[in-house]
Design a protein around this motif. Structure first.
Motif, PDB file in Angstrom:
ATOM      1  N   ALA A 274      -8.775   5.923  -0.533  1.00 59.01           N
ATOM      2  CA  ALA A 274      -9.766   5.759   0.526  1.00 59.01           C
ATOM      3  C   ALA A 274      -9.817   4.316   1.016  1.00 59.01           C
ATOM      4  O   ALA A 274      -9.939   4.056   2.226  1.00 59.01           O
ATOM      5  N   GLN A 275      -9.701   3.366   0.098  1.00 59.15           N
ATOM      6  CA  GLN A 275      -9.770   1.954   0.468  1.00 59.15           C
ATOM      7  C   GLN A 275      -8.548   1.549   1.289  1.00 59.15           C
ATOM      8  O   GLN A 275      -8.672   0.861   2.307  1.00 59.15           O
ATOM      9  N   VAL A 276      -7.369   1.963   0.864  1.00 63.21           N
ATOM     10  CA  VAL A 276      -6.158   1.648   1.624  1.00 63.21           C
ATOM     11  C   VAL A 276      -6.237   2.263   3.019  1.00 63.21           C
ATOM     12  O   VAL A 276      -5.953   1.598   4.028  1.00 63.21           O
ATOM     13  N   ASP A 277      -6.618   3.528   3.088  1.00 64.53           N
ATOM     14  CA  ASP A 277      -6.698   4.201   4.387  1.00 64.53           C
ATOM     15  C   ASP A 277      -7.718   3.541   5.308  1.00 64.53           C
ATOM     16  O   ASP A 277      -7.490   3.390   6.511  1.00 64.53           O
ATOM     17  N   ALA A 278      -8.861   3.140   4.754  1.00 66.56           N
ATOM     18  CA  ALA A 278      -9.915   2.543   5.575  1.00 66.56           C
ATOM     19  C   ALA A 278      -9.479   1.204   6.164  1.00 66.56           C
ATOM     20  O   ALA A 278      -9.710   0.928   7.352  1.00 66.56           O
ATOM     21  N   ILE A 279      -8.828   0.375   5.366  1.00 71.84           N
ATOM     22  CA  ILE A 279      -8.463  -0.969   5.815  1.00 71.84           C
ATOM     23  C   ILE A 279      -7.231  -0.955   6.706  1.00 71.84           C
ATOM     24  O   ILE A 279      -7.081  -1.804   7.594  1.00 71.84           O
ATOM     25  N   THR A 280      -6.342   0.017   6.529  1.00 69.86           N
ATOM     26  CA  THR A 280      -5.081   0.050   7.296  1.00 69.86           C
ATOM     27  C   THR A 280      -5.069   1.116   8.375  1.00 69.86           C
ATOM     28  O   THR A 280      -4.032   1.374   8.975  1.00 69.86           O
ATOM     29  N   ASP A 281      -6.211   1.744   8.637  1.00 71.80           N
ATOM     30  CA  ASP A 281      -6.295   2.824   9.621  1.00 71.80           C
ATOM     31  C   ASP A 281      -5.306   3.939   9.275  1.00 71.80           C
ATOM     32  O   ASP A 281      -4.511   4.373  10.091  1.00 71.80           O
ATOM     33  N   GLN A 282      -5.382   4.385   8.014  1.00 73.20           N
ATOM     34  CA  GLN A 282      -4.489   5.420   7.483  1.00 73.20           C
ATOM     35  C   GLN A 282      -3.021   5.040   7.689  1.00 73.20           C
ATOM     36  O   GLN A 282      -2.190   5.847   8.127  1.00 73.20           O
ATOM     37  N   GLY A 283      -2.713   3.802   7.326  1.00 73.03           N
ATOM     38  CA  GLY A 283      -1.372   3.284   7.531  1.00 73.03           C
ATOM     39  C   GLY A 283      -0.255   3.987   6.794  1.00 73.03           C
ATOM     40  O   GLY A 283       0.812   4.227   7.361  1.00 73.03           O
ATOM     41  N   PRO A 284      -0.421   4.347   5.514  1.00 72.13           N
ATOM     42  CA  PRO A 284       0.676   5.012   4.807  1.00 72.13           C
ATOM     43  C   PRO A 284       1.001   6.381   5.405  1.00 72.13           C
ATOM     44  O   PRO A 284       0.099   7.147   5.763  1.00 72.13           O
ATOM     45  N   ALA A 285       2.288   6.672   5.503  1.00 73.02           N
ATOM     46  CA  ALA A 285       2.700   8.014   5.931  1.00 73.02           C
ATOM     47  C   ALA A 285       2.218   9.046   4.927  1.00 73.02           C
ATOM     48  O   ALA A 285       1.853  10.165   5.298  1.00 73.02           O
ATOM     49  N   TYR A 286       2.211   8.666   3.651  1.00 76.76           N
ATOM     50  CA  TYR A 286       1.704   9.514   2.573  1.00 76.76           C
ATOM     51  C   TYR A 286       1.597   8.681   1.309  1.00 76.76           C
ATOM     52  O   TYR A 286       2.026   7.524   1.267  1.00 76.76           O
ATOM     53  N   TYR A 287       1.007   9.290   0.299  1.00 76.84           N
ATOM     54  CA  TYR A 287       0.882   8.661  -1.010  1.00 76.84           C
ATOM     55  C   TYR A 287       1.671   9.466  -2.039  1.00 76.84           C
ATOM     56  O   TYR A 287       1.972  10.651  -1.836  1.00 76.84           O
ATOM     57  N   MET A 288       1.971   8.795  -3.148  1.00 75.23           N
ATOM     58  CA  MET A 288       2.617   9.440  -4.278  1.00 75.23           C
ATOM     59  C   MET A 288       1.938   8.961  -5.560  1.00 75.23           C
ATOM     60  O   MET A 288       1.154   8.008  -5.551  1.00 75.23           O
ATOM     61  N   ILE A 289       2.286   9.621  -6.655  1.00 68.11           N
ATOM     62  CA  ILE A 289       1.915   9.170  -7.997  1.00 68.11           C
ATOM     63  C   ILE A 289       3.205   9.037  -8.789  1.00 68.11           C
ATOM     64  O   ILE A 289       4.034   9.952  -8.774  1.00 68.11           O
ATOM     65  N   ASN A 290       3.391   7.904  -9.472  1.00 64.04           N
ATOM     66  CA  ASN A 290       4.582   7.775 -10.306  1.00 64.04           C
ATOM     67  C   ASN A 290       4.251   7.069 -11.609  1.00 64.04           C
ATOM     68  O   ASN A 290       3.189   6.477 -11.775  1.00 64.04           O
ATOM     69  N   CYS A 291       5.166   7.178 -12.550  1.00 56.74           N
ATOM     70  CA  CYS A 291       5.065   6.531 -13.862  1.00 56.74           C
ATOM     71  C   CYS A 291       3.812   6.973 -14.618  1.00 56.74           C
ATOM     72  O   CYS A 291       3.128   6.162 -15.250  1.00 56.74           O
ATOM     73  N   ALA A 292       3.529   8.260 -14.554  1.00 51.57           N
ATOM     74  CA  ALA A 292       2.451   8.872 -15.327  1.00 51.57           C
ATOM     75  C   ALA A 292       2.829  10.324 -15.548  1.00 51.57           C
ATOM     76  O   ALA A 292       3.540  10.921 -14.729  1.00 51.57           O
ATOM     77  N   HIS A 293       2.375  10.906 -16.635  1.00 56.14           N
ATOM     78  CA  HIS A 293       2.684  12.299 -16.933  1.00 56.14           C
ATOM     79  C   HIS A 293       1.697  13.205 -16.202  1.00 56.14           C
ATOM     80  O   HIS A 293       0.533  12.829 -15.988  1.00 56.14           O
TER      81      HIS A 293
END
Length: 326
Positions: free
Chosen positions: A210-229
């Protein structure tokens, strides 16, 4: 040279794979010495180049075999100024290593891409510091300046997007997004989480997105999760909350151990490929927008092929149900 920068095919409903744990595969299965986990260092000599080429070829063949797309993630997780300097690279030679890594992926795509298996080239960014411990955190502005050169190099080399992997605090992620926006590159942000599903800073994953999206106007094309089971985050994703729809990719660890336990481990824990694949399948059944599936520490071609076998039938079931409904 870029092909998909303006229309990323992994944003469709088609299923894409990516590779497994590059560094753990090279170290534990192939016997390579990777100082500071820096796979890009292999590009300085021909034998190392061939090892990376064969590694990526194996996943291109998997994509062809199962009729899936492939996100080719460059071997540049450590190819930023701090880690490069530790390994003796100056700014010019580090940029050349980043270019070589993208050029290798262009060769793989030229040789293996088909209509059924589009292959997207991603420039991989890693954290400035340790992947597990958010020490010496930067401000947003500092992070944007720090990562700008590597992102610009990926843009010039013809990458389709950049993917920031193992992000462990939100300011660095935001800075990367802003640098990518300045350059005109699509960007994906992949956070890592602890066994409780929170970032290593303690921030809930939902709040970080939510913080990234708010500050960058939903800048990322998408999110991922890595290095966790998957057991570390599956409960979060199963709640059906709106923010979960922003996550399109998973690159899970083979091991269910915590980051602290993995740091202390002297032997590779490669888990159970079939069990991991079933966990991916369970998540895909609940969340069909998860279109990018790969692995992280401890995973290799066996794990990704098991994921292909488990998840491809879901695609056919989905399309069959649409056909029956129509």
């Amino acid at each position: 040279m870029t092909r998909y920068r303006h229309q990323l095919p992994q944003l469709s409903n088609s299923l894409f794979i990516t590779d497994g744990g590059l560094e753990t595969t090279l170290i534990f299965h192939q016997g390579w010495d990777l100082p500071d986990f820096a796979a890009f260092d292999l590009l300085k000599h021909q034998t190392g180049y061939q090892a990376l080429r064969q590694y990526f070829q194996s996943y291109a063949v998997l994509a062809q075999t199962y009729g899936m797309g492939l996100v080719l993630e460059s071997a540049t997780w450590r190819a930023n100024p701090d880690w490069g300097t530790k390994l003796g690279y100056d700014r010019a030679t580090l940029a050349e290593m980043n270019r070589r890594s993208i050029a290798l992926l262009h060769q793989i795509r030229t040789e293996y891409e088909t209509v059924r298996s589009p292959m997207v080239i991603s420039g991989c960014l890693g954290p400035r510091g340790d992947g597990y411990i958010p020490s010496e955190a930067m401000t947003i502005g500092e992070a944007a300046v720090y990562h700008q050169d590597q992102i610009t190099t990926f843009w010039e080399a013809g990458a389709d997007l950049v993917t920031a992997m193992t992000m462990n605090y939100v300011e660095e992620a935001i800075g990367i997004v802003q640098a990518a926006q300045f350059t005109g590159m699509p960007v994906a942000i992949s956070f890592t989480v602890e066994t409780d599903g929170n970032l290593p800073t303690g921030q809930p994953l939902a709040d970080a997105i939510a913080q990234v999206d708010a500050i960058t106007d939903q800048g990322p094309a998408y999110y991922m999760i890595n290095c966790a089971h998957p057991t570390h985050f599956e409960a979060l994703l199963s709640r059906g909350e709106p923010w979960v729809g922003r996550i399109r990719g998973l690159r899970g660890n083979a091991s269910a151990k915590s980051h602290a336990e993995l740091n202390e481990a002297t032997e590779l824990d490669d888990g159970n490929p079939e069990e991991l694949a079933q966990q991916y399948r369970d998540l895909r059944e609940q969340l069909p927008h998860l279109t990018i599936l790969g692995g992280c520490c401890g995973t290799d071609q066996r794990h990704i092929e098991s994921i292909c076998k488990a998840c491809v039938p879901l695609v056919w079931t989905h399309f069959s149900s649409i056909g029956a409904w129509m």
